[in-house]
Motif scaffolding. Sequence first.
Motif, short mmCIF file in Angstrom:
data_model
loop_
_atom_site.label_atom_id
_atom_site.label_comp_id
_atom_site.label_asym_id
_atom_site.label_seq_id
_atom_site.Cartn_x
_atom_site.Cartn_y
_atom_site.Cartn_z
N ARG A 27 -5.29 -103.96 -19.64
CA ARG A 27 -4.97 -102.64 -19.10
C ARG A 27 -6.16 -101.70 -19.10
O ARG A 27 -6.35 -100.92 -18.17
N ARG A 28 -6.94 -101.74 -20.15
CA ARG A 28 -8.05 -100.79 -20.28
C ARG A 28 -9.33 -101.56 -20.55
O ARG A 28 -9.32 -102.70 -21.03
N PRO A 29 -10.48 -100.94 -20.28
CA PRO A 29 -11.75 -101.61 -20.56
C PRO A 29 -11.94 -101.85 -22.06
O PRO A 29 -11.51 -101.04 -22.88
N ALA A 30 -12.57 -102.96 -22.39
CA ALA A 30 -12.92 -103.21 -23.80
C ALA A 30 -14.00 -102.24 -24.25
O ALA A 30 -14.05 -101.83 -25.41
N LEU A 31 -14.90 -101.86 -23.31
CA LEU A 31 -15.91 -100.83 -23.54
C LEU A 31 -15.92 -99.92 -22.33
O LEU A 31 -15.81 -100.38 -21.19
N THR A 56 -17.27 -106.88 -28.98
CA THR A 56 -17.66 -106.96 -27.56
C THR A 56 -19.04 -106.35 -27.34
O THR A 56 -19.88 -106.93 -26.64
N LEU A 57 -19.30 -105.19 -27.95
CA LEU A 57 -20.60 -104.55 -27.80
C LEU A 57 -21.71 -105.43 -28.36
O LEU A 57 -22.77 -105.61 -27.73
N ILE A 58 -21.50 -106.01 -29.53
CA ILE A 58 -22.52 -106.87 -30.12
C ILE A 58 -22.77 -108.09 -29.24
O ILE A 58 -23.92 -108.51 -29.03
N ARG A 59 -21.73 -108.67 -28.67
CA ARG A 59 -21.88 -109.86 -27.84
C ARG A 59 -22.60 -109.53 -26.52
O ARG A 59 -23.33 -110.36 -25.99
N VAL A 60 -22.39 -108.33 -25.99
CA VAL A 60 -23.13 -107.92 -24.79
C VAL A 60 -24.62 -107.77 -25.13
O VAL A 60 -25.50 -108.25 -24.39
N ILE A 61 -24.92 -107.15 -26.27
CA ILE A 61 -26.32 -106.98 -26.69
C ILE A 61 -26.98 -108.33 -26.93
O ILE A 61 -28.15 -108.53 -26.60
#
Length: 585
Positions: A27-31, A56-61
Amino acid sequence: MSRQPCPNDVPPLVTVRGLAKRFPKTRRPALDGIDAEVRAGRITGLVGPDGAGKTTLIRVIAGLLTASQGEVEVLGFDPAVAAEKIHDRCGYMPQRFGLYEELSVIQNLSLYADLRGVPGEERAPTFERLLRFTDLQRFTDRKAGALSGGMKQKLGLACALLSRPALLLLDEPSVGVDPISRRELWAMVKELVGEGIGVLWSTAYLDEAELCDEVILLNEGRKLCSGPPEELTKTVESRTFTLAVHDGRRKILARALQQDAVIDGVIQGERIRLVLREGDRFEPASVGAGSGTELRPVNPRFEDAFIDALGGVPKGESAVTQAMQPVFLDEKPAIECEDLTKRFGDFVAADRVTFSVPKGEIFGLLGPNGAGKSTTFKMLCGLLRPSGGQARVAGYDLRRAASQARNRIGYMAQKFSLYGNLTVQQNLEFFAGIYGLAGKRRREAVSRMVEIFGFKDQVNLASGQLPLGFKQRLAMACSLMHEPDVLFLDEPTSGVDPIARREFWTHINALVEKGRTVMVTTHFMDEAEYCDRVALIYRGRVIALASPDELKRSVRSSACADPTMEDAFIALIRRSDQQPAGAAG
């Protein structure tokens, strides 16, 4: 911890601008619109409740997920197109670090050296440096699966440091780790920071966030604030108090938490700690604290401000106990064990453990990783057969009537032990059947747990896909399905955010008020304050057994006039180490 200077002309190791990440069918963004920086020579803490977007933020980085929109620069590269270049200079330790449990410590290091491309001539000095740094030299031949939780985390850290990274990403590295190992882990990371490494540390322990140079607070994928932790802490200045309560602390806390003026409340030694809403007043007499009892102002903590920033703890009484019948109390103990012993070959995991727990009490088992807490737990639940000694639970001898005892016991395992491929509904129905519920009773029990724990929107989700907080809720729901007399909770809040932890303890406190007995293990020393009594287990033996207040008084000294439970834990372990062999207990 002193703050490290960070010149403005030194570019950050990580820059995130307007970052958004969306997953299909959510439904909504994870970030959603995240701006953040991570700088060299500093520890940046990443905090927020379950599902906030930290992992999620750590995995994107780390270049393991691609951003949906926004800009991400890591070590001068875009992780979406140059992930391999980032991996060469970045150490990443996920929540469940992928150690190979059948391999030894040195074999795990060798495997990760292969994956990291560490040249052969560099391996011996690198391994020696890391083993010395993590104090694992004595355990090079031990299988990873046989290490304690703290030692596993140290080995995971060593594997992440093989290529001498400029950036270290740690996703809740201290979850399930005892206080002594947590302090050792922090000391190691601070040493790395002193060498110029930048660290992004995601944590569920808010006392750890207080030690960081910077913090980033996330909630539901959005950044609420960022900066030095003391900046957020200042937002609750003049709103934090303690209330001296000699008896009935759990009941008075429960009443206080129902008041609109109270944002948060916890038991803190012989007092109750309260955070009040700005501009509101609180009268101690309104919760039965007794005439003449006064609020005493105290310095705010980061945790106080964290709870306030998220809107405070949920109001309302525990729905668990509203739906459960009270248990009749008598003089017979709910749990008894005498000289309870468990050997695995030559290794003694539990050594003549002896104690009894009255009905209607919260009894805590504390101890370092590998001390024998979970082994003792499993014997008392009938899941492990003792090598010696006796145990009775709910009036049943576990050697002669283990199946009858299990029907009166609820058990929540240390690690998520439900069926990940089954939905929430299917897990509830399955465990209802295991506990002998059928037909209308089963349907009513499942429906009751869905309502109590708020699973209405998740009933058809596979339990393995749930956030950790919901997994723990589901595990507790399954353990309560048959309304047990005795509840065993093995680290029930490990890795769970502070608001979810408070929800758990609201349920636990209310269960005890209905006459049920709870035995709990925890590495959160503030949670031990809720226990009526605590047994401290070390090297398989009970080295201390008393109320939390008595344990703290026993280690009081001129150097530590007002010890915390963590101070008491560490002091009693060290005191035991100084005794001659065989003298403890």
